[in-house]
Design an enzyme around this catalytic site. Structure first.
Site, PDB file in Angstrom:
ATOM      1  N   GLU A 168       0.819  -1.221   0.000  1.00 17.23           N
ATOM      2  CA  GLU A 168       0.000   0.000   0.000  1.00 17.23           C
ATOM      3  C   GLU A 168       0.850   1.268   0.000  1.00 17.23           C
ATOM      4  O   GLU A 168       0.534   2.251   0.667  1.00 17.23           O
ATOM      5  CB  GLU A 168      -0.952  -0.001   1.204  1.00 17.23           C
ATOM      6  CG  GLU A 168      -1.960  -1.132   1.173  1.00 17.23           C
ATOM      7  CD  GLU A 168      -2.922  -1.108   2.345  1.00 17.23           C
ATOM      8  OE1 GLU A 168      -4.073  -1.515   2.170  1.00 17.23           O
ATOM      9  OE2 GLU A 168      -2.512  -0.687   3.450  1.00 17.23           O
ATOM     10  N   GLU A 207      -6.870  -6.889  -1.696  1.00 22.13           N
ATOM     11  CA  GLU A 207      -7.553  -6.939  -0.400  1.00 22.13           C
ATOM     12  C   GLU A 207      -9.007  -6.560  -0.621  1.00 22.13           C
ATOM     13  O   GLU A 207      -9.314  -5.401  -0.906  1.00 22.13           O
ATOM     14  CB  GLU A 207      -6.915  -5.975   0.618  1.00 22.13           C
ATOM     15  CG  GLU A 207      -5.551  -6.390   1.115  1.00 22.13           C
ATOM     16  CD  GLU A 207      -5.019  -5.475   2.206  1.00 22.13           C
ATOM     17  OE1 GLU A 207      -5.827  -4.700   2.776  1.00 22.13           O
ATOM     18  OE2 GLU A 207      -3.808  -5.519   2.483  1.00 22.13           O
TER      19      GLU A 207
END
Length: 935
Positions: free
Chosen positions: A173, A243
């Site tokens: 991320e 995710e």
């Protein structure tokens, strides 16, 4: 007959080590694969639970496991590496391989994961000039040393090395933090570090990429937007949801995170499939537990600390139990298996000739003359809606409000036979010489289906299924009811036998597909498991629930049932009442606060990392002399954990706000012993400011002041209060004045926005990003004595905190003593115990009653009546507790129990009596498990 889950699938993987991909999907062993991915962290459960959790993932239709690797677990102290026991991540990968599960490895070094410090070891904070997640030389030196330990474990288990690791992620991320040239340099450097250490499977990234990697997206909603974004970036690679957030984490003092219902979960999954993604990672599939001090801290306010449970409202609960979401995940993954080739080859299409009533939105995908429609209802009520497809074929399709129902349109279910139906196809498997189709529907619902073939279709055993055949017998219309009793019809098309089984919602939730040397189905079972010895066991589905075994279960199963399609009526769940462990009488020992605070002195308080501590408790003590009784405002210039304030051994306050904080304290004339008890509550796991010191580590001042700055701002002539909701962002900065009189220093803490100006000068806030919504900044240099003007852009409201703390340097408290409270406490009969007046240790023991062999119990500890502290079981730290919600019960792993003499120790900050603390089993513990086959 022995049966090992996933064995033949594993042989397929390792028999052809080539892994390819194109714009449509990953291709493994020459076959396109839709990746149903279960996010599971080996470090959030005892090793003894790995198999049960992984098997449950496999039984839910998952074919891949996604796991982080937590650096701070493996190198908790610098240079001391631990890859043994619960930390043996190589053994976890080997177990995935044994079970036929591919693996996506995410070694970090930063993992977030609501895990302390995002996976970094605490001692990295102590390194001079270190900067995290950058090209900082000192930081990368330790990162590459970590890679030298962890990457060989992953490397040797890649698919290219006859393992099942198919993808490795670079960092995590990073796009949320930085996307500039320096950020790309950092990411590319990590990429090269993986390649140089032998990683030769494809590299992936999520929410921020690196050159030569496949970028995925993390989200819960807005699938089509995320898909289009990835298409613009990388049109020629697979599209992964790296995710897909099945639930959410919880933090102390907040409501339970149960906002994502199973129905909404199913809808969002269908949105992902409809958009065209070819892989979905269910984050989390099993969350587990933040044992020890490993629960992290996240952004949004100053004091968002993770609870000990990481249940996440995931498909598998913290205890490994199936939930309603698990059944949803299983249903959708079985759907993707039944239509796997079509989903990966198909492309979006216009509605064309398809029509439906107003309020039902149709979107479709097509491939090779086959079509799949997604019918989304915007209606307020459930209904059965007519849908007309090409060639004038009209189906009646039941759709619930907000649901996305699927409609098969001439899908080839086997050579020469096409199916059009509004039922959810969860099974399309060859069982022996019979092609078996399983259609799921609602309880009491109906499924209208049309079969079309190149040859005549013959049928038998219609029962309650209404059939209508065309004159040439090549088209067969079926109207099936979804009863509790599975409905079955056998077709014959040329030389091919085809069986259709319709299940209602209750039974389809209890349908299990087992994949090994062949495919088998067990229908009507509440829960299923597969032992290491190959034995399949299950919990019966309820009174008068018929069970159906399909496929080759041997000539006789463990229950004596015939192997091919036998049906047996259950008499209901056989339950027992397990004996509960009985906690012995508690022994208590109070912490004598006044006897502490006499150790080595420091000029100012020091933090946990400065003192070489990863977690635990510190007691800060300082002596304060006063010439009269008075109430003073203490200002803490640097505090990052809640603190409990004692004066002369008596508690006065608990300080919840952190970063910088204040509290009122009553001081007496003469000598005052001021003490602060601080528990390490977790380091930031996601923030622009990773690596904050913990505890109290800056000067503390008396006789300061605190002003709430959220109210009394001006937007032009309009008075604005920032603790209230405002519908739209303000077009320009807001202004406010404040007075600075006798004090000469000031801190601004809370939801500061970039563009802050004081007395016309912009305040520099290096690296701050508004979404963080929390910062503390010293503004002393910008102030003047008397009236000061503050200007600040405000993009959103309400603000949880915006506070001005002022103090005078002459009020600094000096000569601090810092004590470490460890758990090496001795309980004896002579202990001087004063309960209810301060921090107290509590000790008890219990034995484990006999557990029947057909049970699978899960033990909980309910902490009723306690305040705040942590738990020890047989010397293992089970984590923090804080009875302000939402967590009430704490996991007691069965694997960490002994037959007799289990020691339970509770440390409670307020010294509360644990009279109401109790052990109990969860509801499923009393169920009996039956063997379906003999190994």
């Amino acid at each position: 007959m022995s049966y090992t889950l996933g064995n033949s699938e594993l042989q397929t993987i390792t028999g052809n080590t080539q892994l390819h991909y194109d714009a449509k999907s990953f291709i493994i062993g020459g076959k396109r694969v839709f990746l149903n991915i279960a996010s599971i962290h080996y470090f959030r459960m005892p090793r003894q639970e790995w198999r049960e959790v992984l098997v449950k993932a496999k039984l839910a239709g998952m074919n891949c496991v996604d796991t982080y690797f937590a650096w701070n677990v493996h190198e908790s102290e610098e240079g001391n590496w631990d890859f043994s026991g619960d930390n043996d991540c190589g053994a976890f990968l080997d177990l995935c391989s044994e079970l036929g599960l591919w693996v996506i490895a995410r070694p970090g070094p930063f993992i977030c994961a609501e895990w302390d410090f995002g996976g970094f070891p605490y001692w990295l904070k102590t390194k001079e000039k270190i900067q995290f997640r950058t090209d900082n030389e000192e930081y990368l030196r330790y990162v590459y040393r970590y890679f030298d330990q962890i990457i060989p474990i992953i490397h040797s288990r890649q698919i290219t090395q006859n393992g099942t690791v198919i993808l490795v992620q670079v960092e995590n991320e990073y796009g949320y933090l930085a996307g500039d040239a320096s950020g790309m340099s950092y990411m590319n450097g990590l990429r090269d570090a993986l390649l140089s250490r032998g990683i030769d499977v494809p590299l992936i990234t999520c929410e921020g990429g690196a050159e030569g990697t496949i970028e995925g997206a993390n989200f819960w909603s807005g699938a089509s937007v995320h898909y289009e974004k990835l298409m613009r970036k990388q049109p020629d690679v697979p599209k992964l949801v790296t995710e897909f957030w099945t639930g959410w984490f919880e933090h102390w003092g907040a409501p339970a995170a149960t906002q994502k219902t199973p129905d909404l979960y199913e809808k969002r999954l269908m949105e992902v499939i409809r958009a065209g993604f070819d892989g979905i990672s269910h984050y989390m599939f099993f969350g587990g537990t933040n044992f020890g001090g490993y629960g992290g801290r996240t952004v949004g306010s100053s004091d968002i600390f993770m609870v000990t449970s990481y249940d996440y409202d995931a498909p598998l609960s913290e205890y490994g139990r199936i939930t309603a979401k698990y059944r949803t995940a299983k249903k959708v993954s079985l759907f993707t298996q039944a239509l796997g080739e079509f989903l990966l080859e198909s492309v979006p299409m216009d509605k064309g000739e398809a029509r439906c009533v107003e309020g039902i939105d149709l979107q479709g995908r097509e491939w090779n003359g086959q079509k799949l429609w997604f019918a989304e209802s915007n209606k307020q009520e459930k209904g059965v809606f007519p849908v007309t497809l090409g060639s004038g074929r009209t189906l009646s399709v039941p759709i619930k409000p907000g649901q996305i129902a699927t409609i098969l349109d001439r899908i080839e279910v086997c050579p020469g036979l096409r199916l059009t139906s509004g039922g959810c196809l969860i099974g399309n498997d060859r069982l022996g010489d019979v092609q078996t189709l399983i259609l799921a529907g609602d309880d009491g619902g109906r499924t209208h289906a049309i079969f079309e073939a190149d040859q005549a279709i013959h049928y038998e055993n219609a029962g309650t299924i209404l059939l209508e055949s065309s004159s040439d017998a090549r088209t067969l219309r079926m109207d099936a009811f979804h009863f509790q009793t599975p409905q079955r019809i056998l077709l014959k098309v040329g030389g091919q036998r085809v069986e259709i089984i319709t299940l209602n919602g209750y039974m389809s939730d209890r349908a299990w597909k087992l994949q090994g040397d062949d495919v088998r189905w067990a229908i009507g079972w509440e829960d299923m498991n597969l032992g290491a010895d190959g034995c399949v066991s299950g919990v019966s589905g309820g009174t008068n629930c018929e069970t159906l075994l399909l496929g080759n279960w041997g000539s006789k199963s463990g229950n004596g049932w015939e192997h091919q399609g036998s049906t047996v009526r259950n008499s209901g769940n056989v339950t027992k009442s397990l004996l509960l462990p009985s906690i012995s009488e508690w022994k208590q020992k109070a912490v004598n606060l006044l006897a502490l605070g006499t150790g080595e002195l420091a000029e100012s308080p020091q933090g946990f990392a400065e003192l070489g501590l990863a977690f635990g408790y510190l007691l800060y003590s300082s002596d304060v002399e006063c010439d009269q009784d008075h109430v003073s405002t203490l200002v803490f210039s640097a505090i990052q954990d809640p603190a409990r304030l004692f004066v002369n051994g008596q508690e006065q306050a608990i300080i919840r706000q952190v970063g910088a904080a204040s509290t009122a304290v009553r001081l007496l004339k003469g000598h005052n012993k001021l003490q602060l008890l601080v528990q390490h509550m977790g380091s930031l796991n996601f923030s622009p400011y990773l690596g904050e010191e913990k505890g109290i580590f800056g000067p503390v001042y008396k006789d300061g002041s605190a002003v709430d700055l959220r109210r009394g701002w001006y937007y032009g002539e309009e008075v604005v209060h920032l603790d209230e909701v405002h519908a739209a962002p303000f077009a320009s900065a807001l202004t406010r004045t404040f007075e600075l009189m006798e004090n000469d220093h000031a801190l601004l803490v809370g939801a500061i926005c970039n563009g802050l100006r004081i007395n016309g000068t912009e305040v520099s806030i290096a690296g701050y990003q508004n979404w963080f919504a929390y910062h503390a900044v010293d503004i002393s240099a910008y102030l003047v004595k008397g009236s000061n003007i503050i200007e600040m852009p405000v993009a959103q409201s309400p603000l949880n905190r915006l506070e001005l703390l002022t103090y005078n340097g002459s009020g600094k408290l000096e000569n601090w003593s810092i004590d470490v409270l460890d758990d090496a406490v001795e309980f004896d009969e002579s202990s001087d115990s004063i309960i209810g007046t301060g921090p107290t240790w509590n000790r008890s023991t219990f034995d484990l009653p006999e557990i029947p062999s057909d049970s699978n119990p899960k033990l909980k500890l309910r902490m009723s009546g306690m305040s705040k502290g942590y738990l020890l079981l047989n010397g293992r730290n089970l984590g923090r507790y804080w009875q302000i919600g939402p967590q009430e019960d704490y996991k007691i792993p069965m694997a960490w129990l002994k037959k007799t003499g289990n020691e339970l120790i509770l440390f409670d900050e307020e010294g509360r009596m644990p009279d109401s603390v109790r052990l109990f089993y969860d509801e499923q513990s009393n169920r009996s498990w039956h063997t379906l086959n003999k190994a």
